[in-house]
Scaffold this motif. Structure first.
Motif, short mmCIF file in Angstrom:
data_model
loop_
_atom_site.label_atom_id
_atom_site.label_comp_id
_atom_site.label_asym_id
_atom_site.label_seq_id
_atom_site.Cartn_x
_atom_site.Cartn_y
_atom_site.Cartn_z
N SER A 21 26.95 -34.28 83.47
CA SER A 21 28.03 -34.83 83.94
C SER A 21 27.86 -36.32 84.57
O SER A 21 27.36 -36.33 85.52
N SER A 22 28.77 -37.07 83.92
CA SER A 22 29.01 -38.29 84.29
C SER A 22 30.58 -38.40 84.60
O SER A 22 31.23 -37.55 84.02
N PHE A 38 34.08 -28.62 88.42
CA PHE A 38 32.86 -29.55 87.72
C PHE A 38 32.51 -28.79 86.45
O PHE A 38 32.26 -27.33 86.73
N LEU A 39 32.60 -29.26 85.51
CA LEU A 39 32.15 -28.88 84.09
C LEU A 39 30.59 -28.90 83.74
O LEU A 39 30.41 -30.35 83.76
N ASN A 40 30.08 -27.99 83.68
CA ASN A 40 28.40 -28.06 83.22
C ASN A 40 28.38 -27.53 81.86
O ASN A 40 28.57 -26.28 81.77
N ILE A 89 28.92 -32.03 92.30
CA ILE A 89 28.99 -30.83 92.29
C ILE A 89 29.15 -30.28 93.73
O ILE A 89 29.78 -29.22 94.14
N LYS A 90 28.54 -30.80 94.63
CA LYS A 90 28.77 -30.63 96.25
C LYS A 90 30.22 -30.68 96.79
O LYS A 90 30.74 -29.95 97.65
N SER A 95 32.60 -24.58 89.97
CA SER A 95 31.96 -24.88 88.90
C SER A 95 32.29 -24.02 87.63
O SER A 95 32.23 -22.77 87.75
N ILE A 96 32.26 -24.49 86.66
CA ILE A 96 32.28 -23.88 85.31
C ILE A 96 31.21 -24.17 84.53
O ILE A 96 31.17 -25.06 83.71
#
Length: 270
Positions: A21-22, A38-40, A89-90, A95-96
């Motif tokens: 992730s950028s 946030f996509l992980n 992330i924080k 988050s997914i």
């Protein structure tokens, strides 16, 4: 090597590299500002297909788009895991992790997952995993092709990292999420729609207005208005609340808003 040559070399080194992730141009803002999602994910598995569709559906979910953090360029080989990613992330509410067949071959995906699960434990961070063409049991026990992807890189990693990654994978495998092959018989478009709806629902409280917990004398008026709103009609209707000052008009309007807000997409809320 001049600047242009160095840039080409870095681009070449990142092709097919791991992901997560950028900042996407649509998600950029002042450093320290919050993100909705946030996509992980493992770039080589889902970047141009499932995750791309999910991202665009999220940012188009209403006239006020979700602020989504995803990668546009993989982390260059040899580059340190950036604090910017951990900060993102924080600062995200949800988050997914899109856990796919080669997900566990990426140390960046796994490091992000460790941080995601830590945020879940320490804050109100919400984690909504998608098991993309893998079974949660394979993630939990590192079996099948998913397990093979992890074990192929085992010798390159420190024992401490391996233990942390195994723990995070085990924890996420028990969370309520979606298995892409089982949801609506594998129809990915319907899965994406459902994920977007779930995100909207989880973030709904962001649009709730503050009202006193102990209310007196509003029940009858609220019931009449809600019954009228719930009655079928093909025409648009307007509600007017009037009366002398101090009798609770504003509070009643806030309660009505809160009760109705979950019936509309994010873009319809003002």
């Amino acid at each position: 090597m001049d600047k242009e040559q160095r840039k080409r070399a870095e681009e070449k080194s990142t092709r097919g590299a791991s992901s997560s992730s950028s900042i996407s141009p649509k998600a950029t803002g002042l450093r320290g500002s919050p993100y909705d999602v946030f996509l992980n994910f493992r770039g080589s598995d889902t970047r141009k297909a499932f995750t791309d569709h999910l991202y665009h559906n999220l940012v188009k979910a209403g006239t006020v788009p979700f602020c989504v953090f995803r990668d546009e360029n993989s982390i260059p080989i040899g580059e340190e895991f950036g604090s910017e990613i951990l900060d993102a992330i924080k600062r995200s509410k949800i988050s997914i992790p899109v856990i796919s067949e080669n997900y566990a071959s990426s140390k960046w995906c796994l490091r992000e997952l460790v941080h995601i699960m830590e945020c879940k434990k320490s804050t109100s961070h919400i984690v909504l995993p998608i098991f993309y063409k893998v079974a949660p049991s394979d993630v939990r026990h590192l079996k099948g092709n998913f397990g093979n992807a992890f074990h192929l890189r085992w010798e390159r990693y420190d024992e401490k990292d391996i233990q942390e990654w195994q723990r995070a994978l085990n924890e996420v495998s028990y969370l309520h999420g979606w298995e892409s092959d089982k949801f609506e018989d594998g129809h990915e478009g319907e899965l994406i729609e459902h994920v977007v709806e779930t995100v909207q629902s989880e973030l709904q409280e962001d649009f709730q207005l503050n009202v006193p917990k102990q209310l007196v004398g509003l029940d009858d008026g609220l019931k009449k208005i809600m019954n009228w709103i719930d009655s079928p009609s093909i025409n648009a209707r307007m509600i007017g609340i009037y009366g002398m000052g101090g009798i609770g008009k504003t509070t009643l309007a806030k309660i009505i808003h809160n009760q109705l807000s979950n019936k509309f997409g994010r873009g319809h809320q003002k």
